[in-house]
Design an enzyme around this catalytic site. Structure first.
Site, PDB file in Angstrom:
ATOM      1  CD  GLU A  92      36.148  38.936 -30.861  1.00  0.00           C
ATOM      2  OE1 GLU A  92      36.387  39.158 -29.665  1.00  0.00           O
ATOM      3  OE2 GLU A  92      36.914  39.249 -31.786  1.00  0.00           O
ATOM      4  CD  GLU A 123      28.510  61.007 -30.554  1.00  0.00           C
ATOM      5  OE1 GLU A 123      28.928  61.853 -29.755  1.00  0.00           O
ATOM      6  OE2 GLU A 123      29.254  60.251 -31.201  1.00  0.00           O
TER       7      GLU A 123
END
Length: 320
Positions: A92, A123
């Protein structure tokens, strides 16, 4: 393998984010409106938990902005929800602040495919985090923000450890006190929101807390870098009709000019909002506006000061 799972289960049992809440054990029997009321009440506690960590957040932002002002990048690194939130915040920044896509980067364990679906085992790899950072050509001017609700996710901890060893600034954002992630980073931010409505579902309050903090890190850093003029997004990239309309509204708010003057200024500056504002308030042409902004590192207030010093010129108004 059984002993490994046993050790991990024991670790998780110590985490606030994984705690079981017996008073909610019958939540599935409640009316929908009551579940919604309870959930809304839980969410309402998150801003206060963030507020408790504002000094640490502000210190991390100041350190980040100082390095970015010298050409550094902001890099988020996390797995699962935490990684997706970093990718979201990074994605963004270009339309909001007209940053280069490489200036704010979101790394998620498992790569882009993990944004939509889990990549098993990613992960758990410190090595993968180090490789992802090395692929970026990490430098001492960069800032790496490891994000993990538990504060123990190997990918996030490994990213911070590797970045710190390379001399980069490091921030560790977690939702448990005494986390390995915060300990590994120069700036540890532990926003303790308490056990989740659904046991261990850290996309809920923990995810909300992380989103709020990442909003602060990127937004306030960009304010410090001169990417705004007051609370106006003067570096907005007008890439669609909505943003083109917003650009005109921003110029109007900053200058008080009428529609024909705004259209003329934007046409002369190729749609660049900062430049358009400077041509109006500074009473300079488009080429001069571009030069003054370049000389001011893109900071509109500084460019307006320079415009006011031009021979025979008058100090422009303060605008919005």
């Amino acid at each position: 393998m059984t002993s490994t799972y046993g050790e991990l289960r024991a670790q998780l049992a110590t985490l606030t984010t994984e705690a079981f809440r017996p008073e909610l054990a019958g939540i599935d029997r409640l009316p929908t409106a009551e579940i919604a009321r309870i959930m809304n009440g839980e969410d309402a506690t998150v801003p206060a938990a963030v507020a408790d960590r504002l000094p640490q957040i502000a210190a991390a932002i100041d350190a980040t902005a100082e390095r970015m002002a010298r050409g550094g990048r902001l890099v988020y690194a996390g797995a699962g929800t935490a990684g997706r939130l970093g990718v979201l915040d990074a994605s963004e920044c270009p339309p909001t602040f007209n940053t280069d896509p490489a200036q704010v980067v979101g790394l998620i364990a498992g790569g882009p495919a993990a944004i939509a679906s889990a990549v098993e085992g990613a992960e758990d790899s410190r090595e993968l985090a180090a490789a992802d950072l090395d692929a970026l050509g990490l430098t001492e001017l960069d800032t790496v923000v490891g994000v993990s609700a538990s504060g123990r996710t190997p990918y996030a901890v490994g990213a911070v450890e590797h970045a710190r060893a390379r001399g980069a600034l490091t921030v560790g954002l977690s939702c448990n006190a005494g986390s390995a992630l915060a300990a590994a980073a120069e700036h540890g931010i532990e926003v303790v929101v308490g056990p989740e409505l659904l046991t261990g579902s850290t996309r809920l309050k923990s995810g909300t807390a992380q989103k709020l903090v990442l909003n602060m890190i990127s937004t306030i850093t960009m304010i410090r870098l001169g990417k705004t003029y007051g609370n106006l997004m003067v570096d907005v990239r007008a890439s669609n009709e909505k943003l083109r309309a917003r650009s005109r509204h921003i110029v109007a708010l900053a200058t008080g000019a009428d529609e024909p003057a705004i259209e003329a200024a934007l046409a002369a500056t190729g749609g660049e909002v900062k430049d358009a504002i400077l041509t109006i308030l500074g009473e300079v042409d488009a080429a001069t506006a571009a030069r003054l902004l370049a000389e001011s590192d893109g900071r509109l207030r500084a460019a307006l000061e320079r415009a006011a010093e031009k021979p025979g010129g008058e100090r422009p108004g303060s605008g919005g």
